[in-house]
Write a protein that holds these residues in place. Structure first.
Motif, PDB file in Angstrom:
ATOM      1  N   GLY A 183     136.865  58.308  75.395  1.00  9.03           N
ATOM      2  CA  GLY A 183     137.308  57.618  74.057  1.00  9.03           C
ATOM      3  C   GLY A 183     136.049  57.807  73.086  1.00  9.03           C
ATOM      4  N   PHE A 184     136.369  57.253  71.771  1.00  9.98           N
ATOM      5  CA  PHE A 184     135.335  57.118  70.875  1.00  9.98           C
ATOM      6  C   PHE A 184     134.362  55.812  71.071  1.00  9.98           C
ATOM      7  CE2 PHE A 184     138.747  59.474  68.886  1.00  9.98           C
ATOM      8  CZ  PHE A 184     138.029  60.457  68.344  1.00  9.98           C
ATOM      9  N   GLY A 231     126.840  42.587  68.661  1.00 17.75           N
ATOM     10  CA  GLY A 231     127.667  43.223  69.358  1.00 17.75           C
ATOM     11  C   GLY A 231     126.874  44.408  70.334  1.00 17.75           C
ATOM     12  N   ARG A 232     127.491  45.203  70.942  1.00 18.77           N
ATOM     13  CA  ARG A 232     127.211  46.186  71.793  1.00 18.77           C
ATOM     14  C   ARG A 232     127.998  47.213  71.802  1.00 18.77           C
ATOM     15  NH1 ARG A 232     129.345  43.253  75.735  1.00 18.77           N
ATOM     16  NH2 ARG A 232     130.817  44.123  76.864  1.00 18.77           N
ATOM     17  N   THR A 233     127.636  48.812  71.751  1.00 14.77           N
ATOM     18  CA  THR A 233     128.302  50.042  71.806  1.00 14.77           C
ATOM     19  C   THR A 233     128.904  50.242  73.190  1.00 14.77           C
ATOM     20  OG1 THR A 233     127.164  50.311  69.725  1.00 14.77           O
ATOM     21  CG2 THR A 233     128.460  52.122  71.004  1.00 14.77           C
ATOM     22  N   GLU A 234     130.302  50.389  73.035  1.00 13.49           N
ATOM     23  CA  GLU A 234     130.808  50.782  74.233  1.00 13.49           C
ATOM     24  C   GLU A 234     131.592  52.244  74.193  1.00 13.49           C
ATOM     25  OE1 GLU A 234     133.407  48.044  76.125  1.00 13.49           O
ATOM     26  OE2 GLU A 234     131.879  46.814  76.886  1.00 13.49           O
ATOM     27  N   ARG A 235     131.575  52.990  75.146  1.00 11.71           N
ATOM     28  CA  ARG A 235     132.202  54.293  74.726  1.00 11.71           C
ATOM     29  C   ARG A 235     133.152  54.621  76.165  1.00 11.71           C
ATOM     30  NH1 ARG A 235     130.469  58.394  71.626  1.00 11.71           N
ATOM     31  NH2 ARG A 235     128.781  57.749  71.515  1.00 11.71           N
ATOM     32  N   PRO A 236     134.404  54.168  76.123  1.00  7.54           N
ATOM     33  CA  PRO A 236     135.146  54.169  77.243  1.00  7.54           C
ATOM     34  C   PRO A 236     135.517  55.890  77.467  1.00  7.54           C
ATOM     35  CG  PRO A 236     136.257  53.346  75.331  1.00  7.54           C
ATOM     36  CD  PRO A 236     135.120  53.704  74.717  1.00  7.54           C
TER      37      PRO A 236
END
Length: 141
Positions: free
Chosen positions: A69-70, A61-66
């Motif tokens: 958003g969180f 996975g990868r981390t996304e930060r909209p």
């Protein structure tokens, strides 16, 4: 009764090509204890997953930060996997053999992984470790 497989896929990152034996696949039927793993190219991986029909697919996975958003963990895999399977993205530690080897040894009730042929294949060890990581954090804690 058909098997109910939990599968994990490790894919090369950083623009590497999906050549022969570069993808790792591990799968388990938690109701019977069946566990298997292999390395293969991407096309063969898709064929094997089609045959297995896992109910859940553990993926990198990868981390996304909209904006505003969180942060959230999202699957970082090609569309053929994302579109066809219920993908569960794991944290980086889930595919890190340094973190998962002790969990895998405990799951298999062994002192060493040498007899399983995992030493020469980081892809294979990462996929197997991801299954152990998920089982430990989802069912054994």
């Amino acid at each position: 009764d058909e098997p109910n497989y939990l599968a994990a896929v490790w894919l090369p990152k950083g623009g590497q090509r999906f050549e022969a034996n570069t993808c790792g696949l591990a799968y388990a039927d938690l109701s019977t204890g069946d566990f298997a793993a292999t390395t293969l190219d991407f096309a063969s991986l898709l064929n094997e997953l089609d045959r297995l029909r896992p109910s859940e697919l553990l993926v990198q996975g990868r981390t996304e930060r909209p904006a505003g958003g969180f942060a959230e963990r999202v699957a970082d895999v090609p569309p053929p996997l994302l579109d066809a399977y219920a993908c569960t993205p794991l944290p980086d530690a889930g595919f890190d053999p340094r973190a998962t080897s002790p969990m895998l040894k405990a799951l298999l009730a062994v002192e060493t992984l040498e007899g399983f042929g995992l030493d020469g294949s980081p892809a294979l060890l990462a996929a197997c470790g991801a299954v152990a990581y998920y089982v430990r954090h989802s069912f054994l804690e």
